[in-house]
Design an enzyme around this catalytic site. Structure first.
Site, PDB file in Angstrom:
ATOM      1  N   VAL A  61      16.422  10.663  -2.742  1.00 48.85           N
ATOM      2  CA  VAL A  61      17.648  11.710  -2.115  1.00 48.85           C
ATOM      3  C   VAL A  61      19.093  11.228  -2.754  1.00 48.85           C
ATOM      4  CG1 VAL A  61      18.186  12.784  -0.526  1.00 48.85           C
ATOM      5  CG2 VAL A  61      15.801  12.766  -1.023  1.00 48.85           C
ATOM      6  N   GLN A 111      13.568 -10.418   5.909  1.00 47.50           N
ATOM      7  CA  GLN A 111      13.815  -9.803   4.165  1.00 47.50           C
ATOM      8  C   GLN A 111      15.521  -9.303   3.990  1.00 47.50           C
ATOM      9  OE1 GLN A 111      12.533  -5.680   5.458  1.00 47.50           O
ATOM     10  NE2 GLN A 111      13.939  -4.942   3.769  1.00 47.50           N
ATOM     11  N   ASP A 118      14.613   2.125  -4.212  1.00 49.64           N
ATOM     12  CA  ASP A 118      14.061   0.489  -4.336  1.00 49.64           C
ATOM     13  C   ASP A 118      12.847   0.572  -4.856  1.00 49.64           C
ATOM     14  OD1 ASP A 118      15.606   0.149  -1.380  1.00 49.64           O
ATOM     15  OD2 ASP A 118      15.151   1.572  -0.911  1.00 49.64           O
ATOM     16  N   HIS A 177      15.016   8.810   3.754  1.00 48.51           N
ATOM     17  CA  HIS A 177      13.466   9.125   5.089  1.00 48.51           C
ATOM     18  C   HIS A 177      12.971  10.210   4.936  1.00 48.51           C
ATOM     19  CE1 HIS A 177      16.919   5.446   5.857  1.00 48.51           C
ATOM     20  NE2 HIS A 177      15.447   4.655   5.272  1.00 48.51           N
ATOM     21  N   SER A 214      21.631   3.663   4.602  1.00 51.78           N
ATOM     22  CA  SER A 214      22.112   3.383   5.353  1.00 51.78           C
ATOM     23  C   SER A 214      22.928   2.542   5.283  1.00 51.78           C
ATOM     24  CB  SER A 214      20.827   2.584   6.824  1.00 51.78           C
ATOM     25  OG  SER A 214      19.688   3.137   6.835  1.00 51.78           O
ATOM     26  N   GLY A 235      14.901   2.104  10.261  1.00 46.05           N
ATOM     27  CA  GLY A 235      15.593   3.499  10.643  1.00 46.05           C
ATOM     28  C   GLY A 235      17.244   3.584  10.388  1.00 46.05           C
TER      29      GLY A 235
HETATM   30  P1  AMP Z   1      14.627   1.183   4.487  1.00 47.96           P
HETATM   31  O1  AMP Z   1      15.041   1.741   5.692  1.00 47.96           O
HETATM   32  O2  AMP Z   1      16.072   1.306   3.854  1.00 47.96           O
HETATM   33  O3  AMP Z   1      13.986   0.300   4.503  1.00 47.96           O
HETATM   34  O4  AMP Z   1      14.005   2.497   3.727  1.00 47.96           O
HETATM   35  C1  AMP Z   1      13.127   2.912   4.236  1.00 47.96           C
HETATM   36  C2  AMP Z   1      11.975   3.963   2.951  1.00 47.96           C
HETATM   37  O5  AMP Z   1      13.119   4.939   2.850  1.00 47.96           O
HETATM   38  C3  AMP Z   1      11.787   3.363   1.718  1.00 47.96           C
HETATM   39  O6  AMP Z   1      10.368   3.572   1.601  1.00 47.96           O
HETATM   40  C4  AMP Z   1      13.033   3.662   0.598  1.00 47.96           C
HETATM   41  O7  AMP Z   1      12.945   3.225  -0.551  1.00 47.96           O
HETATM   42  C5  AMP Z   1      13.138   4.970   1.358  1.00 47.96           C
HETATM   43  N1  AMP Z   1      14.500   5.292   1.333  1.00 47.96           N
HETATM   44  C6  AMP Z   1      15.637   5.163   1.566  1.00 47.96           C
HETATM   45  N2  AMP Z   1      16.736   5.714   0.859  1.00 47.96           N
HETATM   46  C7  AMP Z   1      16.255   6.543   0.148  1.00 47.96           C
HETATM   47  C8  AMP Z   1      16.929   7.975  -0.159  1.00 47.96           C
HETATM   48  N3  AMP Z   1      17.974   7.900  -0.783  1.00 47.96           N
HETATM   49  N4  AMP Z   1      15.676   8.160  -1.044  1.00 47.96           N
HETATM   50  C9  AMP Z   1      14.324   8.132  -1.115  1.00 47.96           C
HETATM   51  N5  AMP Z   1      14.182   7.617  -0.459  1.00 47.96           N
HETATM   52  C10 AMP Z   1      14.857   6.631  -0.190  1.00 47.96           C
END
Ligand code: AMP
Length: 280
Positions: A173, A58, A147, A34, A183, A28
């Site tokens: 991105v 995690q 990641d 995202h 986030s 979120g």
């Molecule tokens: P998270 O909510 O941080 O667990 O991220 C959810 C998904 O979004 C994961 O697969 C992250 O690798 C991806 N994500 C987070 N930040 C970015 C970004 N800046 N560019 C591309 N994917 C992202």
């Protein structure tokens, strides 16, 4: 768009959904990183599902689980605008009911870098992703290269356990100044925000050395480290690592024919930032 709080109902709706089904797992506080995943998942699949779940397992005991940004109403508006069909937004006890006691223990890909800095992190990630795969049974699941080690751990788990999900990786991105969207960027003070692009600048320094012909991993690391250490607001550097892009094993010499990732984690003020670039 249906918003679902229970695993049982989500599983039933996914079973009945039109295929292929693409899943975008998230914690979120959605941003354009995202949304690049949901956009791709929407374009590729008859059904697009997403999850919003801040996964407690995690986070380490002294990490930011309690303060991690939670923006459910806004996230649901964004997902609706993206054309999501199904959104799983469960309370923690729905994913981890009393007595929950089975874990996925990832292997070598999870040992270094984030795995070393955050013991148990990838065990929590792999377990929740395995559960989401079990609930949703997606044809495809979408993850961000931001990641990079997480992607490697999930790909390996998916292959090793025959989970039958196509893992799709999307590029990182970034803000205009290079800072990878996260986030956690919301924690940065204005001054730290100005300094934060140093992480990507450091990785780019290693990349340009590589483009100039440098193949020695230690020298590439040193180039990135020098940039990080030149920024006064960098409180500490957890690691700069040059690793095989698939196995996450440390690389001594960057030879042709394999994907090599340069990854870094550093604290800008109190905020821990991670980023990576893939050479070639
Ligand atoms: P998270 O909510 O941080 O667990 O991220 C959810 C998904 O979004 C994961 O697969 C992250 O690798 C991806 N994500 C987070 N930040 C970015 C970004 N800046 N560019 C591309 N994917 C992202």
């Amino acid at each position: 768009m249906k918003v679902i709080e229970t695993c049982f109902e989500m599983a039933a709706l996914c079973r009945a959904a039109e295929r292929p089904l693409g899943l975008v797992p998230t914690m979120g506080a959605l941003h354009d990183g995202h949304l690049s995943l949901t956009r791709r998942a929407r374009a590729d699949n008859a059904t697009m599902a997403a999850s919003l779940f801040v996964n407690p397992t995690q986070f380490g005991p002294h990490e930011d689980f309690g303060s991690y940004p939670r923006r459910l109403v806004r996230d649901l508006e964004l997902l609706a605008a993206q054309g999501a069909d199904l959104v799983l937004a469960p309370p923690p006890e729905e994913i981890y009911p009393a007595g929950f006691d089975t874990w996925i223990e990832p292997g070598a890909a999870a040992e270094g870098m984030e795995g070393a800095a955050r013991p148990g992190h990838f065990r929590g990630v792999a377990t929740v992703v395995a559960k989401l795969f079990g609930i949703v049974r997606p044809d495809r699941a979408y993850f961000g290269q931001k990641d990079g080690q997480q992607v490697a751990v999930i790909r390996k788990m998916t292959a090793d356990l025959n989970l039958g999900v196509e893992v799709v990786t999307m590029p990182t991105v970034r803000e205009a100044d290079g800072l990878a969207l996260s986030s956690r960027n919301a924690y940065l003070t204005p001054e730290e925000r100005m300094a934060a692009p140093v992480v990507y600048r450091a990785l780019r320094a290693a990349e340009s050395q590589w483009q100039a012909g440098e193949r020695d991993a230690e020298r590439l690391r040193a180039a990135a480290l020098a940039v990080l250490q030149g920024e006064p607001l960098v409180e500490s550097v957890d690691y700069v690592s040059v690793v095989d892009g698939d196995t996450m094993a440390a690389v001594d010499t960057v030879t042709g024919g394999r994907r090599v990732m340069v990854a870094a984690a550093a604290r800008v003020g109190a905020v821990r930032l991670i980023d990576n670039v893939v050479l070639g």
